[in-house]
Design a protein around this motif. Structure first.
Motif, PDB file in Angstrom:
ATOM      1  N   LEU A 130      18.337   4.066 -18.054  1.00  0.00           N
ATOM      2  CA  LEU A 130      17.719   4.089 -16.731  1.00  0.00           C
ATOM      3  C   LEU A 130      16.462   3.245 -16.863  1.00  0.00           C
ATOM      4  O   LEU A 130      15.594   3.538 -17.680  1.00  0.00           O
ATOM      5  N   SER A 131      16.376   2.168 -16.113  1.00  0.00           N
ATOM      6  CA  SER A 131      15.256   1.234 -16.200  1.00  0.00           C
ATOM      7  C   SER A 131      14.570   1.152 -14.847  1.00  0.00           C
ATOM      8  O   SER A 131      15.165   0.709 -13.864  1.00  0.00           O
ATOM      9  N   LEU A 132      13.318   1.609 -14.798  1.00  0.00           N
ATOM     10  CA  LEU A 132      12.520   1.558 -13.577  1.00  0.00           C
ATOM     11  C   LEU A 132      11.216   0.829 -13.864  1.00  0.00           C
ATOM     12  O   LEU A 132      10.727   0.834 -14.996  1.00  0.00           O
ATOM     13  N   THR A 133      10.640   0.221 -12.842  1.00  0.00           N
ATOM     14  CA  THR A 133       9.389  -0.516 -12.985  1.00  0.00           C
ATOM     15  C   THR A 133       8.322   0.183 -12.158  1.00  0.00           C
ATOM     16  O   THR A 133       8.537   0.459 -10.973  1.00  0.00           O
TER      17      THR A 133
ATOM     18  N   ARG B  57       4.962  -2.269 -15.311  1.00  0.00           N
ATOM     19  CA  ARG B  57       5.435  -1.755 -16.601  1.00  0.00           C
ATOM     20  C   ARG B  57       6.827  -1.151 -16.425  1.00  0.00           C
ATOM     21  O   ARG B  57       7.107  -0.498 -15.432  1.00  0.00           O
ATOM     22  N   LYS B  58       7.681  -1.362 -17.419  1.00  0.00           N
ATOM     23  CA  LYS B  58       9.042  -0.811 -17.370  1.00  0.00           C
ATOM     24  C   LYS B  58       9.082   0.533 -18.080  1.00  0.00           C
ATOM     25  O   LYS B  58       8.476   0.711 -19.134  1.00  0.00           O
ATOM     26  N   VAL B  59       9.838   1.445 -17.491  1.00  0.00           N
ATOM     27  CA  VAL B  59      10.096   2.748 -18.097  1.00  0.00           C
ATOM     28  C   VAL B  59      11.587   2.802 -18.371  1.00  0.00           C
ATOM     29  O   VAL B  59      12.400   2.626 -17.462  1.00  0.00           O
ATOM     30  N   LEU B  60      11.951   3.010 -19.626  1.00  0.00           N
ATOM     31  CA  LEU B  60      13.354   3.052 -20.039  1.00  0.00           C
ATOM     32  C   LEU B  60      13.678   4.439 -20.578  1.00  0.00           C
ATOM     33  O   LEU B  60      12.977   4.947 -21.454  1.00  0.00           O
ATOM     34  N   VAL B  61      14.748   5.035 -20.065  1.00  0.00           N
ATOM     35  CA  VAL B  61      15.177   6.359 -20.509  1.00  0.00           C
ATOM     36  C   VAL B  61      16.674   6.289 -20.770  1.00  0.00           C
ATOM     37  O   VAL B  61      17.425   5.796 -19.922  1.00  0.00           O
ATOM     38  N   PRO B  62      17.135   6.757 -21.929  1.00  0.00           N
ATOM     39  CA  PRO B  62      18.583   6.772 -22.178  1.00  0.00           C
ATOM     40  C   PRO B  62      19.295   7.599 -21.102  1.00  0.00           C
ATOM     41  O   PRO B  62      18.902   8.733 -20.818  1.00  0.00           O
TER      42      PRO B  62
ATOM     43  N   ILE C  53       8.376  12.640 -17.065  1.00  0.00           N
ATOM     44  CA  ILE C  53       7.781  11.313 -16.901  1.00  0.00           C
ATOM     45  C   ILE C  53       7.508  11.147 -15.409  1.00  0.00           C
ATOM     46  O   ILE C  53       8.390  11.354 -14.587  1.00  0.00           O
ATOM     47  N   THR C  54       6.280  10.785 -15.060  1.00  0.00           N
ATOM     48  CA  THR C  54       5.910  10.575 -13.666  1.00  0.00           C
ATOM     49  C   THR C  54       5.403   9.157 -13.505  1.00  0.00           C
ATOM     50  O   THR C  54       4.576   8.699 -14.293  1.00  0.00           O
TER      51      THR C  54
ATOM     52  N   ASP D 268       0.808  -1.211   0.000  1.00  0.00           N
ATOM     53  CA  ASP D 268       0.000   0.000   0.000  1.00  0.00           C
ATOM     54  C   ASP D 268       0.848   1.270   0.000  1.00  0.00           C
ATOM     55  O   ASP D 268       0.340   2.351   0.162  1.00  0.00           O
ATOM     56  N   GLN D 269       2.164   1.146  -0.194  1.00  0.00           N
ATOM     57  CA  GLN D 269       3.041   2.301  -0.271  1.00  0.00           C
ATOM     58  C   GLN D 269       3.708   2.342  -1.634  1.00  0.00           C
ATOM     59  O   GLN D 269       4.080   1.315  -2.177  1.00  0.00           O
ATOM     60  N   ALA D 270       3.853   3.530  -2.152  1.00  0.00           N
ATOM     61  CA  ALA D 270       4.517   3.690  -3.443  1.00  0.00           C
ATOM     62  C   ALA D 270       5.381   4.941  -3.389  1.00  0.00           C
ATOM     63  O   ALA D 270       5.061   5.896  -2.688  1.00  0.00           O
ATOM     64  N   VAL D 271       6.484   4.910  -4.112  1.00  0.00           N
ATOM     65  CA  VAL D 271       7.375   6.054  -4.221  1.00  0.00           C
ATOM     66  C   VAL D 271       7.051   6.757  -5.536  1.00  0.00           C
ATOM     67  O   VAL D 271       6.963   6.120  -6.581  1.00  0.00           O
ATOM     68  N   GLU D 272       6.858   8.060  -5.470  1.00  0.00           N
ATOM     69  CA  GLU D 272       6.607   8.823  -6.695  1.00  0.00           C
ATOM     70  C   GLU D 272       7.945   9.246  -7.291  1.00  0.00           C
ATOM     71  O   GLU D 272       8.815   9.764  -6.584  1.00  0.00           O
ATOM     72  N   ILE D 273       8.109   9.010  -8.584  1.00  0.00           N
ATOM     73  CA  ILE D 273       9.346   9.332  -9.284  1.00  0.00           C
ATOM     74  C   ILE D 273       9.013  10.231 -10.461  1.00  0.00           C
ATOM     75  O   ILE D 273       8.119   9.929 -11.250  1.00  0.00           O
ATOM     76  N   LYS D 274       9.731  11.351 -10.568  1.00  0.00           N
ATOM     77  CA  LYS D 274       9.577  12.260 -11.708  1.00  0.00           C
ATOM     78  C   LYS D 274      10.916  12.316 -12.427  1.00  0.00           C
ATOM     79  O   LYS D 274      11.953  12.532 -11.799  1.00  0.00           O
ATOM     80  N   ILE D 275      10.873  12.118 -13.739  1.00  0.00           N
ATOM     81  CA  ILE D 275      12.092  12.081 -14.538  1.00  0.00           C
ATOM     82  C   ILE D 275      12.006  13.169 -15.602  1.00  0.00           C
ATOM     83  O   ILE D 275      11.076  13.191 -16.403  1.00  0.00           O
ATOM     84  N   GLY D 276      12.982  14.047 -15.597  1.00  0.00           N
ATOM     85  CA  GLY D 276      13.086  15.061 -16.634  1.00  0.00           C
ATOM     86  C   GLY D 276      14.016  14.551 -17.723  1.00  0.00           C
ATOM     87  O   GLY D 276      15.095  14.032 -17.435  1.00  0.00           O
ATOM     88  N   VAL D 277      13.586  14.686 -18.968  1.00  0.00           N
ATOM     89  CA  VAL D 277      14.370  14.228 -20.111  1.00  0.00           C
ATOM     90  C   VAL D 277      14.760  15.452 -20.938  1.00  0.00           C
ATOM     91  O   VAL D 277      13.915  16.304 -21.226  1.00  0.00           O
ATOM     92  N   GLN D 278      16.035  15.544 -21.287  1.00  0.00           N
ATOM     93  CA  GLN D 278      16.522  16.685 -22.075  1.00  0.00           C
ATOM     94  C   GLN D 278      15.746  16.812 -23.376  1.00  0.00           C
ATOM     95  O   GLN D 278      15.414  15.820 -24.018  1.00  0.00           O
TER      96      GLN D 278
END
Length: 81
Positions: free
Chosen positions: A46-49, A54-59, A20-21, A4-14
């Motif tokens: 950068l590979s996060l789930t 679902r996987k999020v992949l960012v160079p 990406i949230t 029931d806990q989740a970490v919020e991640i925000k990724i800025g891409v050049q």
């Protein structure tokens, strides 16, 4: 980490106007370690789930910033907001 806990991640891409949230069941320490490895050149991606698997992949060379929020507790049921 509890389900029931989740970490919020925000990724800025050049050169991209939107960030990406995602919410992940990974701990803040796990996310920080993965980001550090990508920035150190140990991984080209950068590979996060997210919490749905679902996987999020960012160079890694395109990362502008990564913001890691504290775990949030999910509320279940009806109630006043």
């Amino acid at each position: 980490m509890r389900r029931d806990q989740a970490v919020e991640i925000k990724i800025g891409v050049q050169h991209t106007p939107r960030e990406i949230t995602l919410e992940s069941n990974q701990s803040t320490d796990e996310v920080e370690k993965i980001v550090a490895q990508a920035l150190a050149g140990e991984s080209r991606l950068l590979s996060l789930t997210d919490e749905r698997g679902r996987k999020v992949l960012v160079p890694a060379d395109r990362l502008a910033y990564v913001e890691i929020g504290e775990p949030t507790v999910r509320k279940v049921g009806f109630g006043a907001i």
